[in-house]
Every structure is written in structure tokens, then in C-alpha cells.
Enzyme design. Structure first.
Site, PDB file in Angstrom:
ATOM      1  N   THR A 128       0.813  -1.212   0.000  1.00 47.76           N
ATOM      2  CA  THR A 128       0.000   0.000   0.000  1.00 47.76           C
ATOM      3  C   THR A 128       0.849   1.266   0.000  1.00 47.76           C
ATOM      4  O   THR A 128       1.988   1.256   0.494  1.00 47.76           O
ATOM      5  CB  THR A 128      -0.904  -0.003   1.254  1.00 47.76           C
ATOM      6  OG1 THR A 128      -1.578   1.235   1.350  1.00 47.76           O
ATOM      7  CG2 THR A 128      -0.110  -0.220   2.530  1.00 47.76           C
ATOM      8  N   ASP A 129       0.270   2.365  -0.489  1.00 51.83           N
ATOM      9  CA  ASP A 129       0.952   3.666  -0.392  1.00 51.83           C
ATOM     10  C   ASP A 129       0.986   4.169   1.053  1.00 51.83           C
ATOM     11  O   ASP A 129       1.735   5.086   1.379  1.00 51.83           O
ATOM     12  CB  ASP A 129       0.306   4.708  -1.315  1.00 51.83           C
ATOM     13  CG  ASP A 129      -1.166   4.974  -1.020  1.00 51.83           C
ATOM     14  OD1 ASP A 129      -1.732   4.336  -0.108  1.00 51.83           O
ATOM     15  OD2 ASP A 129      -1.770   5.836  -1.706  1.00 51.83           O
ATOM     16  N   GLU A 130       0.180   3.559   1.941  1.00 49.31           N
ATOM     17  CA  GLU A 130       0.131   4.042   3.330  1.00 49.31           C
ATOM     18  C   GLU A 130       1.443   3.829   4.065  1.00 49.31           C
ATOM     19  O   GLU A 130       1.679   4.441   5.103  1.00 49.31           O
ATOM     20  CB  GLU A 130      -1.004   3.364   4.106  1.00 49.31           C
ATOM     21  CG  GLU A 130      -2.360   3.669   3.527  1.00 49.31           C
ATOM     22  CD  GLU A 130      -3.522   3.484   4.500  1.00 49.31           C
ATOM     23  OE1 GLU A 130      -3.286   3.389   5.716  1.00 49.31           O
ATOM     24  OE2 GLU A 130      -4.660   3.458   4.021  1.00 49.31           O
ATOM     25  N   TYR A 154      -2.247  -0.748  10.925  1.00 46.77           N
ATOM     26  CA  TYR A 154      -2.349  -1.390   9.603  1.00 46.77           C
ATOM     27  C   TYR A 154      -1.123  -1.064   8.756  1.00 46.77           C
ATOM     28  O   TYR A 154      -0.437  -1.960   8.241  1.00 46.77           O
ATOM     29  CB  TYR A 154      -3.630  -0.945   8.882  1.00 46.77           C
ATOM     30  CG  TYR A 154      -3.596  -1.212   7.389  1.00 46.77           C
ATOM     31  CD1 TYR A 154      -3.665  -2.512   6.893  1.00 46.77           C
ATOM     32  CD2 TYR A 154      -3.439  -0.166   6.469  1.00 46.77           C
ATOM     33  CE1 TYR A 154      -3.603  -2.770   5.523  1.00 46.77           C
ATOM     34  CE2 TYR A 154      -3.378  -0.410   5.104  1.00 46.77           C
ATOM     35  CZ  TYR A 154      -3.456  -1.707   4.637  1.00 46.77           C
ATOM     36  OH  TYR A 154      -3.391  -1.963   3.282  1.00 46.77           O
ATOM     37  N   LYS A 158       1.939  -3.436   7.257  1.00 46.17           N
ATOM     38  CA  LYS A 158       2.249  -3.596   5.822  1.00 46.17           C
ATOM     39  C   LYS A 158       3.711  -3.205   5.563  1.00 46.17           C
ATOM     40  O   LYS A 158       4.415  -3.858   4.798  1.00 46.17           O
ATOM     41  CB  LYS A 158       1.306  -2.742   4.965  1.00 46.17           C
ATOM     42  CG  LYS A 158      -0.147  -3.197   4.962  1.00 46.17           C
ATOM     43  CD  LYS A 158      -0.370  -4.580   4.354  1.00 46.17           C
ATOM     44  CE  LYS A 158      -0.126  -4.632   2.874  1.00 46.17           C
ATOM     45  NZ  LYS A 158      -0.516  -5.962   2.315  1.00 46.17           N
TER      46      LYS A 158
END
Ligand code: NAD
Ligand code: DAU
Length: 360
Positions: A128-130, A154, A158
Site C-alpha cells: 500500500t501507499d500508506e 495497519y 504492511k
């Protein structure tokens, strides 16, 4: 892995319908996994399913030996930020320990392959970009070199899994690829996430919850474009590299919510039967659907803006999203109007409990 989820099911529909690959879907079937999302391809002889937890190395090893994959596409994860704030344990278990376990099972399988198969094998980790954190108060974009700075349990889980995947490449030579994508939207999206939640609440005449002021920005990517992007990465990506996949499509949350409200109103004008099927929405539309918007507490640790620089993915892989946002969001709203049986079946007791604890 994770083929019964939102992106995984879009990817499997793409692989079965648009390529000649055989697919084994390995999924634990958590609350987010739903085999109904694969009904249109489930009878295809190139598709198989095994209910397996990626933390279970015996069951995973058995699946590898039976199917003999030449590519692993890893999408199984706990994926909802709000749930990671409510209860991080499952995120640590699946996203970190599960990814570690999958890497080890893959490494053992890969190590005994003949040299030619070993060289062409790929492990693709979908992230993810997060992991890059927040672009607050800047016009910057996330590039593949942006330092990791995750904010939520989260995104930290990741980020951790990305580091493991990279380490298994560097230390053991496993041929890995990593993609970091932005917010996906489209059909079969579980209605705990913003876009499907807003569509279904509007159809039920319920409040449309907007966190904070709704000024937060996300870069929205149509899930079917993402599935094609993943396929490109597998075919053309360079081993050991990470690629950002985005929609080049930044929106403030409040504008997304207003856009959905408008699209639903337009569908009701086009089709009078909708007023009979969704009487609460009809009543809301008469008042103006936007009047359902309700501002609620911000997420703790809230990231203000995400936006992806896709130069590397575009230049190296020739990736281009097919659909414009206008077309794809309209298709998405229409899909929910036409697929009530799918979303009714996922809004079970555990879903209602989550919504009650999160919003009431
Ligand atoms: P999802 O929550 O819809 O689906 C996840 C799937 O993984 C489900 O089918 C679930 O049953 C399965 N799963 C969960 N734990 C498992 C376990 N221990 N063993 C086997 N299967 C398990 O998620 P999604 O939105 O489809 O996301 C897929 C991947 O893409 C995730 O890794 C997520 O972090 C990443 N991602 C998602 C988005 C997005 O906007 N949805 C954006 C960027 C990255
Ligand atoms: O950026 C990629 C990420 O996108 C993925 O890694 C995650 O798996 C995926 O869930 C998604 O995370 P977000 O937190 O951005 O998505 P979500 O749909 O939960 O929220 C989108 C934005 O809308 C976010 O700024 C929070 C806000 N929001 C969300 C909900 C559920 C609201 O304002 N109201 C809501 O009720």
C-alpha cells in the site's frame, strides 16, 4: 493469496477472463473474504480454491506441492485501518507473521525447483501507499524512494511485511516484486470502506459519515485497472524492485461523498423502479441526499493526504489506467444498484456489530 477479497477477486476474474493462467486461490475466508465475488469464474477448469490460513505452514506447503505455482501473488491481509485501531492483533498475525510464513514456505519450494523454473519464478507482494505515511501540507508525491513512515497499526504491519519481502530477496535471492498502490474502488468492495459505505448508506437513507472536515485527500484507483497493473508487473517488472500504482486521481473525501450522492440522484431520475426498491433513498433525495452528510470524529493518527507518482510504473511497464474516474465511479454506483443480493449477504450480524461499534 487473498483471492476472495476485493482486489484479489478482481485479479482472479481478470486472470481467468483475460489470460491463459491457471489460478489457485488460497484464502482463509475471514469476514472480508467472499466466494460469491468469484461466482462468474468458479466453474472454470483453470480455477481452484483452497481455504487456507497463510499462517498455517503445513496447509500452505501442501497447496504449493499440489499446485506447483510459477508465480505467487500475495494479497491476503487484514486491510481496514479502523479495525487495526480497534484491534491490532490480527494485523500483526496475518500481515507480518503470515507474510513471513508465506515467504518461508515459498523459499523452501523455490529452492528445490529446477534452475530454469527457479529463474522464472516470481513472488509478488501487493502493498500500500500508506507505508509512506502522510503528505500533509505539501504538493509532493510518493515515489518509490520515499522513506517509509507508517502511521497506523495497519500501515506499520504492511511496512513490516514489505521489509521482510525485501530481506528475503537480498538475503536468500528470492525473486520478489513489490507494488504499493493507492485506494482502490469498484465492484465487490466490502462496505466498511468509504465508497461502498457511502453508496449503501445513501440507499438506506442513513447518515453519510465523514471523518473530521472531509478535507483528507486520497488518490483513487479503479480496481480493474489495478488488476491489469499487477499483471504487467509480473510480466515486465524487474526483480527486487518496487512499483507504485495509483490513479493519478486525487479527491478530498467530502467531494467523493458529494459525487456519489449526485450519481445516485441521477440514477433515480433515469430509473423510476429504484424509488420502489429503495424508498428510504427516495425520501432522502427529496430532501437532497447531501443533507445525510454527518461529520464524525477523525481517525486517531489520521493521514491527511496520499498521492502517487507513477512515473516509474508508466515508463518501465507502460502502465496506464483504462477508465476515467467519471466512468468508473458511475459504473461502481450502478454495480451496487444492480447487485443487492451480493451486498445484502455480506451485511450480516458481525458487519452490523462493527458498524454499530464504529459509528454509534
Ligand atoms: P480485503 O480485506 O478485501 O481482502 C483480504 C482477503 O485476504 C480476504 O479474502 C481474506 O479472507 C483474506 N485473508 C485475510 N487473512 C488471511 C489469512 N490469514 N490467510 C489467508 N487469507 C486471509 O483486502 P483488499 O482490499 O482486497 O486488499 C488486498 C491487498 O491489497 C492487501 O494486502 C491490502 O493491504 C492491499 N491494498 C489494498 C488497497 C485497497 O484500497 N483496498 C490499497 C492498497 C493496498
Ligand atoms: O491508500 C491505500 C489504502 O486505502 C489501503 O492500504 C487500505 O487497505 C484501504 O482500506 C484504504 O485505506 P483508507 O483508510 O484510505 O480507506 P477507507 O475507505 O477506510 O477511507 C478512505 C478515506 O475516507 C479516509 O480518509 C477515511 C475516510 N472515511 C472512511 C470511512 C470508512 C470517512 O470519512 N468516513 C468513513 O466512514
Amino acid at each position: 493469496t487473498g483471492g476472495a477479497g476485493f482486489i484479489g477477486s478482481a485479479l482472479i476474474r481478470f486472470l481467468i477472463n483475460e489470460t491463459s493462467h491457471n489460478v489457485l486461490n488460497v484464502d482463509k475466508l475471514t469476514y472480508a473474504g467472499n466466494l460469491d465475488s468469484l461466482k462468474c469464474i468458479e466453474k472454470n477448469p483453470r480455477y481452484q480454491f483452497r481455504q487456507v490460513d497463510i499462517c498455517n505452514d503445513v496447509a500452505l506447503t501442501d497447496a504449493f506441492n499440489a499446485f506447483e505455482p510459477n508465480v505467487v501473488m500475495h494479497l491476503a491481509a487484514e486491510s481496514h485501518v479502523d479495525r487495526s485501531i480497534d484491534g491490532p492483533a490480527a494485523f500483526i498475525e496475518t500481515n507480518i507473521v503470515g507474510t513471513y510464513n508465506l515467504l518461508e514456505v515459498t523459499r523452501r519450494y523455490w529452492a528445490q525447483l529446477p534452475e530454469k523454473s527457479k529463474a522464472s519464478f516470481r513472488f509478488h507482494h501487493i502493498s500500500t501507499d500508506e507505508v509512506y505515511g502522510d503528505l500533509d501540507n505539501t504538493l509532493d508525491l510518493f515515489t518509490e524512494d520515499t522513506p517509509y513512515d507508517p502511521s497506523s497499526p495497519y500501515s506499520a504491519s504492511k511496512a513490516s511485511s514489505d521489509h521482510l519481502v525485501r530481506a528475503w530477496h537480498r538475503t536468500f535471492g528470492l525473486p520478489v516484486l513489490i507494488t504499493n498502490c493507492s485506494n482502490n474502488y469498484g465492484p465487490y468492495h466490502f462496505p466498511e470502506k468509504l465508497i461502498p459505505l457511502i453508496i449503501l448508506n445513501a440507499l438506506e437513507g442513513k447518515p453519510l459519515p465523514v471523518y473530521g472536515t472531509g478535507a483528507q485527500i486520497r488518490d483513487w484507483l479503479y480496481v480493474e485497472d489495478h488488476a491489469q497493473g499487477i499483471d504487467l508487473v509480473i510480466n515486465k517488472g524487474r526483480i527486487g524492485e518496487n512499483y507504485n500504482i495509483g490513479g493519478n486521481n486525487e479527491w478530498a473525501n467530502i467531494d467523493i461523498v458529494k459525487t456519489i450522492a449526485k450519481l445516485i440522484e441521477q440514477e433515480f431520475v433515469k430509473n423510476s423502479e429504484l424509488s420502489i426498491r429503495f424508498p428510504s433513498a427516495k425520501a432522502a433525495i427529496e430532501q437532497n441526499t447531501e443533507s445525510l452528510i454527518t461529520y464524525v470524529n477523525d481517525r486517531p493518527g489520521y493521514d491527511r493526504r496520499y498521492a502517487i507518482d507513477e512515473t516509474k510504473t508508466n515508463n518501465e511497464l507502460g502502465y496506464k489506467p483504462k477508465d476515467s474516474f467519471d466512468t468508473a465511479i458511475a459504473k461502481t454506483v450502478q454495480w451496487y444498484l444492480n447487485n443487492e443480493a451480493w451486498w445484502k449477504s455480506v451485511m450480516d450480524g458481525s458487519y452490523q456489530n462493527w458498524i454499530a461499534s464504529q459509528y454509534e
